[in-house]
Design a protein around this motif. Sequence first.
Motif, short mmCIF file in Angstrom:
data_model
loop_
_atom_site.label_atom_id
_atom_site.label_comp_id
_atom_site.label_asym_id
_atom_site.label_seq_id
_atom_site.Cartn_x
_atom_site.Cartn_y
_atom_site.Cartn_z
N VAL A 199 38.38 38.05 50.65
CA VAL A 199 37.80 38.65 49.45
C VAL A 199 37.46 40.12 49.67
O VAL A 199 37.70 40.95 48.78
N THR A 200 36.92 40.45 50.84
CA THR A 200 36.46 41.82 51.07
C THR A 200 37.57 42.78 51.48
O THR A 200 37.54 43.95 51.11
N ASP A 201 38.55 42.29 52.24
CA ASP A 201 39.66 43.14 52.69
C ASP A 201 41.01 42.46 52.43
O ASP A 201 41.71 42.07 53.37
N PRO A 202 41.37 42.28 51.17
CA PRO A 202 42.59 41.53 50.87
C PRO A 202 43.87 42.16 51.39
O PRO A 202 44.84 41.47 51.67
N LEU A 203 43.88 43.50 51.52
CA LEU A 203 45.10 44.17 51.94
C LEU A 203 45.38 43.97 53.43
O LEU A 203 46.53 43.79 53.85
N ILE A 204 44.32 44.02 54.24
CA ILE A 204 44.53 43.87 55.68
C ILE A 204 44.27 42.44 56.15
O ILE A 204 44.42 42.14 57.34
N TYR A 205 43.91 41.55 55.20
CA TYR A 205 43.62 40.15 55.55
C TYR A 205 44.77 39.48 56.29
O TYR A 205 44.54 38.80 57.32
N PRO A 206 46.04 39.63 55.85
CA PRO A 206 47.15 38.95 56.56
C PRO A 206 47.30 39.37 58.01
O PRO A 206 47.79 38.59 58.83
N THR A 207 46.87 40.57 58.33
CA THR A 207 46.99 41.02 59.72
C THR A 207 45.78 40.63 60.56
O THR A 207 45.84 40.69 61.79
N ARG A 208 44.70 40.22 59.91
CA ARG A 208 43.49 39.82 60.64
C ARG A 208 43.45 38.33 60.91
O ARG A 208 43.21 37.90 62.04
N PHE A 209 43.66 37.55 59.88
CA PHE A 209 43.62 36.10 60.05
C PHE A 209 45.04 35.57 60.17
O PHE A 209 45.64 35.11 59.22
N THR A 210 45.57 35.65 61.37
CA THR A 210 46.94 35.24 61.66
C THR A 210 46.98 33.78 62.09
O THR A 210 45.95 33.11 62.24
N ALA A 211 48.19 33.28 62.32
CA ALA A 211 48.35 31.89 62.79
C ALA A 211 47.68 31.67 64.14
O ALA A 211 47.09 30.61 64.39
N SER A 212 47.74 32.66 65.01
CA SER A 212 47.10 32.52 66.32
C SER A 212 45.58 32.47 66.19
O SER A 212 44.92 31.70 66.90
N VAL A 213 45.02 33.29 65.30
CA VAL A 213 43.57 33.27 65.08
C VAL A 213 43.16 31.92 64.51
O VAL A 213 42.15 31.32 64.92
N SER A 214 43.94 31.42 63.55
CA SER A 214 43.66 30.10 62.98
C SER A 214 43.70 29.02 64.06
O SER A 214 42.86 28.13 64.10
N GLY A 215 44.69 29.11 64.95
CA GLY A 215 44.81 28.14 66.03
C GLY A 215 43.63 28.17 66.97
O GLY A 215 43.15 27.13 67.44
N ILE A 216 43.14 29.38 67.26
CA ILE A 216 41.96 29.51 68.12
C ILE A 216 40.73 28.88 67.47
O ILE A 216 39.95 28.18 68.13
N CYS A 217 40.56 29.12 66.18
CA CYS A 217 39.43 28.53 65.45
C CYS A 217 39.50 27.00 65.47
O CYS A 217 38.49 26.32 65.68
N GLN A 267 33.71 42.77 42.04
CA GLN A 267 35.13 42.94 41.76
C GLN A 267 35.46 42.54 40.33
O GLN A 267 36.23 43.21 39.64
N ALA A 268 34.88 41.43 39.89
CA ALA A 268 35.15 40.96 38.53
C ALA A 268 34.65 41.97 37.49
O ALA A 268 35.35 42.27 36.52
N ARG A 269 33.46 42.53 37.71
CA ARG A 269 32.92 43.51 36.78
C ARG A 269 33.75 44.79 36.77
O ARG A 269 33.98 45.40 35.72
N LYS A 270 34.21 45.20 37.94
CA LYS A 270 35.02 46.41 38.03
C LYS A 270 36.34 46.25 37.29
O LYS A 270 36.78 47.14 36.56
N ILE A 271 36.96 45.10 37.48
CA ILE A 271 38.24 44.84 36.81
C ILE A 271 38.05 44.77 35.31
O ILE A 271 38.85 45.30 34.53
N GLU A 272 36.97 44.11 34.87
CA GLU A 272 36.70 44.03 33.44
C GLU A 272 36.42 45.40 32.84
O GLU A 272 36.83 45.72 31.72
N SER A 273 35.71 46.24 33.60
CA SER A 273 35.41 47.60 33.13
C SER A 273 36.69 48.42 32.97
O SER A 273 36.88 49.11 31.96
N LEU A 274 37.57 48.32 33.95
CA LEU A 274 38.83 49.04 33.86
C LEU A 274 39.69 48.51 32.73
O LEU A 274 40.38 49.26 32.05
N SER A 275 39.60 47.21 32.52
CA SER A 275 40.40 46.60 31.45
C SER A 275 39.92 47.07 30.08
O SER A 275 40.72 47.26 29.16
N ASN A 276 38.61 47.26 29.94
CA ASN A 276 38.06 47.70 28.66
C ASN A 276 38.37 49.17 28.37
O ASN A 276 38.50 49.57 27.22
N LYS A 277 38.51 49.97 29.43
CA LYS A 277 38.73 51.40 29.24
C LYS A 277 40.18 51.74 28.97
O LYS A 277 40.49 52.68 28.25
#
Length: 343
Positions: free
Chosen positions: A134-152, A227-237
């Motif tokens: 939720v907080t870093d959706p762009l870099i999320y795929p590089t942070r929580f990888t299959a190896s990290v999941s396996g370690i958890c 995030q929801a409020r920001k998206i709604e604000s941009l959508s209204n403008k």
Amino acid sequence: MSTELSPPAPVQLCYENLNGSCVKTSYSPGPRVMLYLVFGSGAVLAVFGNLLVMISMLHFKQLHSPANFLIASLACADFLVGVTVMPFSTVRSVESCWYFGEIYCTFHSCFNGSFCYASIFHLCFISVDKFIAVTDPLIYPTRFTASVSGICIAFSWLLSILYSFSLLCSGANETGLEELVSGLSCVGGCQIAVNSNWVFVNFVLFFIPTLVMIIVYSKIFLVAKQQARKIESLSNKTETSSDSYKDRVAKRERKAAKTLGIAVIAFLISWLPYFIDIVIDAFLGFITPTYIYEILVWFAYYNSAMNPLIYAFFYPWFRKAIKLIITGKVLRENSSTTNLFSD
């Protein structure tokens, strides 16, 4: 005038023909059937609900992701609670006797601790995973990888199993409670006593993941609302072709925040009363009445039955996967490539 006194009701034993048998507490037929239905339905839901989660995650290629592997492993832990713990606890809770042997009594307690702690640790790692998503959706795929999941996953299973089996099989949990254990020992009983030191350790192993979950889910909820409020604000403008997409994203964020809130509340309702009770009980001389303890234990068990509903049934793609599994369409060729996210 003479009065006749009715003879006292005979004491029922778990094993009538054995010396030293535990006393059996009997229920009338109505409550007995009701208890079997309540406890048994929890076991059935834990088994089949989590089985559906595992089949979905493993069969459909679209669901093969590090985060979903973690959810599948959680489902496996809860599935094992439903198979190895809840059915036997159902009989013990209703009949007030243990009919499955002394050896499996120990294993039952080890399974109980191992799989329930594994479930708790998985929930904690899932909360961290969702926070990163939720907080870093762009870099999320590089942070929580299959190896990290396996370690958890490996950490959750190994720590839970090693701790529970080493504690209960070594007898360290009964140190200082020898007289109490001796007094409670009888044929047909399966009561595990844990001294105050190890009860404190148990609570810490519960409290730390719980604290992490509360902090992380609180931050997720705040971020999702922002995030929801920001998206709604941009959508209204700005009226653009992407407005409808932004609205859908905002709605999805709010739904995710609501789902995560339900998950953490259900977790706390299930587990917190049980762990508070065992801590108080250990320091006050085990004064909790049996029926109160049974209620708290089953609240905790039911968390394994609720997890599939909370983490999967709330999502349309899982409902579609269930439909394909139940109708047998997963047996068709190339069913594993089915698009579960189409409208």
